[in-house]
Design an enzyme around this catalytic site. Structure first.
Site, PDB file in Angstrom:
ATOM      1  N   ASP A  74     -35.764   7.871 -14.579  1.00  0.00           N
ATOM      2  CA  ASP A  74     -35.443   6.622 -15.291  1.00  0.00           C
ATOM      3  C   ASP A  74     -36.623   5.658 -15.321  1.00  0.00           C
ATOM      4  O   ASP A  74     -36.798   4.917 -16.285  1.00  0.00           O
ATOM      5  CB  ASP A  74     -34.261   5.916 -14.605  1.00  0.00           C
ATOM      6  N   ASN A 129     -43.163 -10.421  -7.756  1.00  0.00           N
ATOM      7  CA  ASN A 129     -42.211  -9.446  -7.204  1.00  0.00           C
ATOM      8  C   ASN A 129     -42.631  -8.007  -7.502  1.00  0.00           C
ATOM      9  O   ASN A 129     -42.868  -7.237  -6.614  1.00  0.00           O
ATOM     10  CB  ASN A 129     -40.810  -9.653  -7.805  1.00  0.00           C
ATOM     11  N   GLU A 130     -42.666  -7.680  -8.807  1.00  0.00           N
ATOM     12  CA  GLU A 130     -42.907  -6.278  -9.152  1.00  0.00           C
ATOM     13  C   GLU A 130     -43.183  -6.086 -10.636  1.00  0.00           C
ATOM     14  O   GLU A 130     -42.941  -6.971 -11.457  1.00  0.00           O
ATOM     15  CB  GLU A 130     -41.712  -5.382  -8.772  1.00  0.00           C
ATOM     16  N   ASP A 187     -34.499 -18.065  -6.748  1.00  0.00           N
ATOM     17  CA  ASP A 187     -35.716 -17.249  -6.781  1.00  0.00           C
ATOM     18  C   ASP A 187     -36.252 -17.126  -8.214  1.00  0.00           C
ATOM     19  O   ASP A 187     -37.464 -17.125  -8.438  1.00  0.00           O
ATOM     20  CB  ASP A 187     -35.425 -15.852  -6.217  1.00  0.00           C
ATOM     21  N   ARG A 229     -40.680  12.385 -13.580  1.00  0.00           N
ATOM     22  CA  ARG A 229     -39.658  12.437 -14.630  1.00  0.00           C
ATOM     23  C   ARG A 229     -38.420  11.740 -14.104  1.00  0.00           C
ATOM     24  O   ARG A 229     -37.938  12.056 -13.015  1.00  0.00           O
ATOM     25  CB  ARG A 229     -39.300  13.883 -14.986  1.00  0.00           C
ATOM     26  N   ALA A 247     -34.295   7.082  -9.942  1.00  0.00           N
ATOM     27  CA  ALA A 247     -33.590   8.303 -10.340  1.00  0.00           C
ATOM     28  C   ALA A 247     -34.528   9.388 -10.882  1.00  0.00           C
ATOM     29  O   ALA A 247     -34.475   9.742 -12.064  1.00  0.00           O
ATOM     30  CB  ALA A 247     -32.509   7.967 -11.376  1.00  0.00           C
TER      31      ALA A 247
HETATM   32  P1  NAD Z   1     -31.577 -12.408 -11.493  1.00  0.00           P
HETATM   33  O1  NAD Z   1     -31.083 -13.793 -11.651  1.00  0.00           O
HETATM   34  O2  NAD Z   1     -30.727 -11.279 -11.976  1.00  0.00           O
HETATM   35  O3  NAD Z   1     -31.962 -12.228  -9.938  1.00  0.00           O
HETATM   36  C1  NAD Z   1     -31.732 -11.105  -9.278  1.00  0.00           C
HETATM   37  C2  NAD Z   1     -31.605 -11.397  -7.786  1.00  0.00           C
HETATM   38  O4  NAD Z   1     -32.855 -11.084  -7.181  1.00  0.00           O
HETATM   39  C3  NAD Z   1     -31.261 -12.821  -7.366  1.00  0.00           C
HETATM   40  O5  NAD Z   1     -30.193 -12.776  -6.465  1.00  0.00           O
HETATM   41  C4  NAD Z   1     -32.527 -13.306  -6.684  1.00  0.00           C
HETATM   42  O6  NAD Z   1     -32.258 -14.240  -5.639  1.00  0.00           O
HETATM   43  C5  NAD Z   1     -33.073 -12.030  -6.136  1.00  0.00           C
HETATM   44  N1  NAD Z   1     -34.496 -12.039  -5.845  1.00  0.00           N
HETATM   45  C6  NAD Z   1     -35.525 -12.370  -6.663  1.00  0.00           C
HETATM   46  N2  NAD Z   1     -36.686 -12.251  -5.994  1.00  0.00           N
HETATM   47  C7  NAD Z   1     -36.375 -11.815  -4.748  1.00  0.00           C
HETATM   48  C8  NAD Z   1     -37.144 -11.479  -3.619  1.00  0.00           C
HETATM   49  N3  NAD Z   1     -38.469 -11.528  -3.654  1.00  0.00           N
HETATM   50  N4  NAD Z   1     -36.500 -11.038  -2.525  1.00  0.00           N
HETATM   51  C9  NAD Z   1     -35.155 -10.950  -2.477  1.00  0.00           C
HETATM   52  N5  NAD Z   1     -34.368 -11.254  -3.513  1.00  0.00           N
HETATM   53  C10 NAD Z   1     -34.990 -11.673  -4.644  1.00  0.00           C
HETATM   54  O7  NAD Z   1     -32.982 -12.248 -12.169  1.00  0.00           O
HETATM   55  P2  NAD Z   1     -34.200 -13.249 -12.112  1.00  0.00           P
HETATM   56  O8  NAD Z   1     -33.788 -14.517 -11.439  1.00  0.00           O
HETATM   57  O9  NAD Z   1     -34.764 -13.283 -13.465  1.00  0.00           O
HETATM   58  O10 NAD Z   1     -35.175 -12.457 -11.138  1.00  0.00           O
HETATM   59  C11 NAD Z   1     -35.881 -11.328 -11.570  1.00  0.00           C
HETATM   60  C12 NAD Z   1     -35.937 -10.423 -10.404  1.00  0.00           C
HETATM   61  O11 NAD Z   1     -34.688  -9.783 -10.270  1.00  0.00           O
HETATM   62  C13 NAD Z   1     -36.913  -9.287 -10.579  1.00  0.00           C
HETATM   63  O12 NAD Z   1     -38.205  -9.648 -10.161  1.00  0.00           O
HETATM   64  C14 NAD Z   1     -36.299  -8.189  -9.729  1.00  0.00           C
HETATM   65  O13 NAD Z   1     -36.892  -8.111  -8.457  1.00  0.00           O
HETATM   66  C15 NAD Z   1     -34.871  -8.612  -9.543  1.00  0.00           C
HETATM   67  N6  NAD Z   1     -34.017  -7.532 -10.047  1.00  0.00           N
HETATM   68  C16 NAD Z   1     -33.317  -6.829  -9.125  1.00  0.00           C
HETATM   69  C17 NAD Z   1     -32.546  -5.748  -9.529  1.00  0.00           C
HETATM   70  C18 NAD Z   1     -31.785  -5.009  -8.473  1.00  0.00           C
HETATM   71  O14 NAD Z   1     -31.800  -5.417  -7.307  1.00  0.00           O
HETATM   72  N7  NAD Z   1     -31.150  -3.905  -8.840  1.00  0.00           N
HETATM   73  C19 NAD Z   1     -32.473  -5.385 -10.867  1.00  0.00           C
HETATM   74  C20 NAD Z   1     -33.216  -6.126 -11.777  1.00  0.00           C
HETATM   75  C21 NAD Z   1     -34.003  -7.195 -11.348  1.00  0.00           C
END
Ligand code: NAD
Length: 271
Positions: free
Chosen positions: A157, A129-130, A52, A155, A192
């Site tokens: 994180d 994504n976001e 992804d 207020r 949070a």
């Molecule tokens: P990364 O390699 O840490 O990937 C994080 C995980 O997110 C991977 O397993 C990937 O397959 C999954 N992922 C990404 N887009 C997805 C989607 N649309 N639906 C379901 N799973 C998805 O980081 P990266 O590859 O640089 O990806 C960045 C993305 O990681 C950000 O857009 C964010 O959504 C995600 N992320 C998730 C968390 C969390 O779940 N706590 C925290 C930080 C970032």
């Protein structure tokens, strides 16, 4: 559908590991043998090989030409949400790309505009994504306005504003709902939040329709980080962050049916 007679220009982005690079090379050779043109600058189709994260990278690389470029993802690790073809299927995928007109599905994106206290140029981003906003030092305090009205003072994180396809990513980890990508919407989820007798937030994720803009206004002068998908940006002097459904959409090339809820099930429950 892509008209059959037009020559197709393609590009391939790889995660960069040995497996993905070998697969990239193989697909490139096959597709060129089929008479397709390799064009990294102006591709009609971008094939992402990796996970992804590789597709997110490809999206940002080509996000200036979303109306002309479609994406397809092959995963070389675990099943990706955007990368659903497996290496064993690449011959099938190559033939499908070379021989058939393909179907395009379009999914909504998030537009983020950052405006500064000092005026000057604003910064505009598109997220697949976001967008997240997180404090680097202490509690993040942000006024949240929806459609021009103050909704709450947050207020905590941080806040996460996601697209429907991004709802299965960070948003899901925050307890947000999974949205079907046919919905033109964005979702605001809390990280949070502080909730007690003095401070109060809604505490539930909010889903906003395309015509509702959400504006985040920093209340205190803490340093915070804004992320757009995998990209982290450090902004100073921010007056507001404006989020809404973008006019642009991402276009995925579909060579076989893969219903969204099946993808969700295969990714999170069982495959
Ligand atoms: P990364 O390699 O840490 O990937 C994080 C995980 O997110 C991977 O397993 C990937 O397959 C999954 N992922 C990404 N887009 C997805 C989607 N649309 N639906 C379901 N799973 C998805 O980081 P990266 O590859 O640089 O990806 C960045 C993305 O990681 C950000 O857009 C964010 O959504 C995600 N992320 C998730 C968390 C969390 O779940 N706590 C925290 C930080 C970032």
């Amino acid at each position: 559908m892509r008209p059959k007679q037009e020559p197709l220009k393609f590009a391939i982005t790889s995660k960069g590991d040995a497996t993905s690079n070998t697969l990239m090379q193989k697909m490139k050779t096959y597709l060129v043998d089929f008479g397709l043109e390799y064009d990294e600058d102006e591709p009609d189709l971008v094939i992402s090989v990796g996970g992804d994260g590789t597709l997110l990278y490809a999206f940002h690389r080509y996000c200036q030409r979303l109306d002309k470029t479609a994406f397809v993802g092959v995963h070389t690790g675990h099943l990706g949400f955007y990368a659903d073809w497996v290496p064993e299927e690449i011959e099938k995928l190559v033939i499908a790309i070379a021989k058939t007109p393909y179907q395009i599905v379009e999914y909504p994106l998030l537009e983020v505009i950052v405006r500064y206290i000092s005026g000057g140029q604003e910064a505009r981003y598109l997220a697949l994504n976001e967008c997240t906003v997180k404090s680097l030092t202490g509690t993040l305090v942000m006024d949240v306005e929806i459609k021009g009205d103050l909704f709450e003072t947050f207020r905590g994180d941080g806040l996460c504003i996601s697209t429907p396809t991004g709802s299965t990513a960070y948003n899901k980890a925050l307890g947000g709902a999974i949205l079907h990508p046919s919905l033109e919407a964005i979702q605001l989820a809390e990280m949070a939040s502080i909730n007690n007798r003095v401070f109060r937030t809604i505490g539930s994720p909010l889903v906003l329709p395309a015509h509702h803009t959400c504006i985040l206004k920093p209340v205190n002068q803490v340093d915070f980080q804004i992320s757009i998908d995998h990209l982290s940006l450090l902004h100073k002097d921010v007056k507001l962050i404006q989020c809404r459904v973008a006019d642009e959409k991402i276009r995925f090339a579909r060579f076989r049916p893969f219903p969204f809820w099946k993808r969700v099930r295969d990714s999170f429950i069982a495959d």
